[in-house]
Design an enzyme around this catalytic site. Sequence first.
Site, mmCIF file in Angstrom:
data_model
loop_
_atom_site.group_PDB
_atom_site.id
_atom_site.type_symbol
_atom_site.label_atom_id
_atom_site.label_comp_id
_atom_site.label_asym_id
_atom_site.label_seq_id
_atom_site.Cartn_x
_atom_site.Cartn_y
_atom_site.Cartn_z
ATOM 1 N N HIS A 121 0.868 -1.179 0.000
ATOM 2 C CA HIS A 121 0.000 0.000 0.000
ATOM 3 C C HIS A 121 0.908 1.233 0.000
ATOM 4 O O HIS A 121 2.010 1.185 0.551
ATOM 5 C CB HIS A 121 -0.847 -0.047 1.277
ATOM 6 C CG HIS A 121 -1.893 1.023 1.384
ATOM 7 N ND1 HIS A 121 -1.592 2.306 1.786
ATOM 8 C CD2 HIS A 121 -3.230 0.997 1.170
ATOM 9 C CE1 HIS A 121 -2.714 3.016 1.812
ATOM 10 N NE2 HIS A 121 -3.718 2.251 1.436
ATOM 11 N N ASP A 198 3.213 -3.970 8.134
ATOM 12 C CA ASP A 198 1.993 -3.189 7.922
ATOM 13 C C ASP A 198 0.840 -4.167 8.135
ATOM 14 O O ASP A 198 0.520 -4.978 7.272
ATOM 15 C CB ASP A 198 2.007 -2.640 6.487
ATOM 16 C CG ASP A 198 0.655 -2.087 6.066
ATOM 17 O OD1 ASP A 198 -0.319 -2.242 6.825
ATOM 18 O OD2 ASP A 198 0.579 -1.518 4.971
ATOM 19 N N GLN A 201 -4.268 -4.926 7.138
ATOM 20 C CA GLN A 201 -5.204 -5.960 6.654
ATOM 21 C C GLN A 201 -4.948 -7.305 7.345
ATOM 22 O O GLN A 201 -5.575 -8.298 6.988
ATOM 23 C CB GLN A 201 -5.074 -6.144 5.136
ATOM 24 C CG GLN A 201 -5.275 -4.880 4.326
ATOM 25 C CD GLN A 201 -6.735 -4.427 4.279
ATOM 26 O OE1 GLN A 201 -7.652 -5.145 4.691
ATOM 27 N NE2 GLN A 201 -6.962 -3.223 3.787
ATOM 28 N N LYS A 224 -10.511 -0.664 10.399
ATOM 29 C CA LYS A 224 -10.680 -1.863 9.562
ATOM 30 C C LYS A 224 -11.044 -3.077 10.411
ATOM 31 O O LYS A 224 -11.175 -4.188 9.906
ATOM 32 C CB LYS A 224 -9.393 -2.141 8.782
ATOM 33 C CG LYS A 224 -9.081 -1.052 7.759
ATOM 34 C CD LYS A 224 -7.881 -1.418 6.932
ATOM 35 C CE LYS A 224 -7.260 -0.254 6.212
ATOM 36 N NZ LYS A 224 -8.040 0.301 5.115
ATOM 37 N N CYS A 364 -4.725 2.387 -3.762
ATOM 38 C CA CYS A 364 -3.495 2.924 -3.131
ATOM 39 C C CYS A 364 -2.344 1.948 -3.257
ATOM 40 O O CYS A 364 -1.544 1.775 -2.319
ATOM 41 C CB CYS A 364 -3.727 3.275 -1.658
ATOM 42 S SG CYS A 364 -4.996 4.498 -1.415
HETATM 43 N N1 7TS Z 1 -1.734 -0.591 4.602
HETATM 44 C C1 7TS Z 1 -2.645 -1.384 4.035
HETATM 45 C C2 7TS Z 1 -2.281 -2.778 3.652
HETATM 46 C C3 7TS Z 1 -3.941 -0.896 3.831
HETATM 47 O O1 7TS Z 1 -4.844 -1.688 3.268
HETATM 48 C C4 7TS Z 1 -4.251 0.433 4.209
HETATM 49 C C5 7TS Z 1 -5.598 1.027 3.931
HETATM 50 C C6 7TS Z 1 -3.264 1.186 4.827
HETATM 51 C C7 7TS Z 1 -2.013 0.658 5.006
HETATM 52 C C8 7TS Z 1 -3.527 2.576 5.334
HETATM 53 O O2 7TS Z 1 -4.360 2.520 6.440
HETATM 54 P P1 7TS Z 1 -4.924 3.831 7.118
HETATM 55 O O3 7TS Z 1 -5.925 3.350 8.086
HETATM 56 O O4 7TS Z 1 -3.766 4.525 7.740
HETATM 57 O O5 7TS Z 1 -5.532 4.646 6.004
HETATM 58 N N2 7TS Z 1 -6.249 0.446 2.829
HETATM 59 C C9 7TS Z 1 -7.331 0.890 2.191
HETATM 60 C C10 7TS Z 1 -7.899 0.172 1.128
HETATM 61 O O6 7TS Z 1 -7.486 -0.893 0.714
HETATM 62 N N3 7TS Z 1 -8.972 0.845 0.671
HETATM 63 O O7 7TS Z 1 -9.109 1.953 1.385
HETATM 64 C C11 7TS Z 1 -8.101 2.012 2.332
#
Ligand code: 7TS
Length: 409
Positions: A121, A198, A201, A224, A364
């Site tokens: 990501h 990271d 997910q 999430k 992303c």
């Molecule tokens: N890393 C991964 C693997 C992610 O899926 C996401 C967000 C992030 C980092 C960033 O997370 P945040 O909470 O700091 O924004 N992924 C997604 C997605 O897949 N669709 O919308 C956000």
Amino acid sequence: MKASDVRKQFPILDQEVNGHPLVYLDSAATSQKPVQVIEALSDYYRGYNSNVHRGVHTLGTRATDKYEGAREKVRRFINASSTEEVIFTRGTTTAINTVAVSYGRANVDQGDEIVITYMEHHSNIIPWQQLAKEKGAQLKFIPLREDGSINMDEAKNTITDKTKIVSTSHVSNVLGVINPIKELAAIAHSHGAVMVVDGAQGAPHMKVDVRDLDCDFYSLSGHKMCAPTGIGVLYGKKEHLEKMEPIEFGGEMIDFVGLYESTWKELPWKFEAGTPIIAGAIGLGAAIDFLSEIGSEAILEHEHRLAAYALERMSEIENLTIYGPLEASKRVGVITFNIEDVHPHDVATVLDAEGIAVRAGHHCAQPLMKWLDVSATARASFYIYNTEQDIDRLVEGLVKTKEYFTNVF
Ligand code: 7TS
């Protein structure tokens, strides 16, 4: 909690969208929130809204107890050794940026290497790009196998004695593939590098045991995994966090302030500047209670079952390409796909008209899109409240999408 009871805890799912019962298949972007979490937020604001660690008054003490109680829930959930290793952040992005700036600036020098993969990501790419540029370090990418999983032979070749940091997702937000973190951590450590995970997910879908994975840092996003937006966690091994400098200053992280010199509080508060994300942390605590009641093993099993069913049903649709490994056991409930000659935004638009929410775009993960040789994809992502019927509705929607575009053009 029985699977049929889980869905009933999510009031938002009980509605019609565009004249159809809502099928929410965008949990990888953000999950829905159970009534237990919504009530925990409401209880805080109605009953004991107050700042933490400051006042001696009763509401402040209640808020502090709940906030620090949530930290202990996180500690148990990821099996950290101590709450000193659990830092509340705004989310995964903030957590990774903290590691890149604080640990990275102190430990990466010119000519060193930072190793990531092609499936990351953007939040796990750009902080390392910036660090590499600033320090004159080299950013390297572990090649993937044809099915999108990490090629471990290549990992062994890519990680060298010059590598200072290896960072990869626990689970890809596009391919849904579960990565072998424990093995990667062992390779990283054998070269004296740290392993950053990271977990945006990962944590929502499976048991996370940071001690078993032996990762040095692990990040997650509450939103999430049934918690509100704006709260996340950075786990770090105490031996690293103790040596690291804060990257934000003021408020909650202060010990003593003089005119020209100041000192910081001990861990974990030295990394929590300003008024912390109190309601968010309390909501995350409630979400962890809720997920723990279902059980991490049961959640992953449910997702494997849904992924297997979706892979089987979707592969019946002609000219539909599914990305990532086709064995359900290698993934969580995230399925990314394209229909030949139909733009993924059009797929998402037709599905939306049927009350089905999926995401379309680059997710992303533009370097991964390039690796897949596509500009965008559609993605259906499942969570604890989804059922086989939701997948049936998705498949019906996809068949309709295909018919619609075949007839129009
Ligand atoms: N890393 C991964 C693997 C992610 O899926 C996401 C967000 C992030 C980092 C960033 O997370 P945040 O909470 O700091 O924004 N992924 C997604 C997605 O897949 N669709 O919308 C956000």
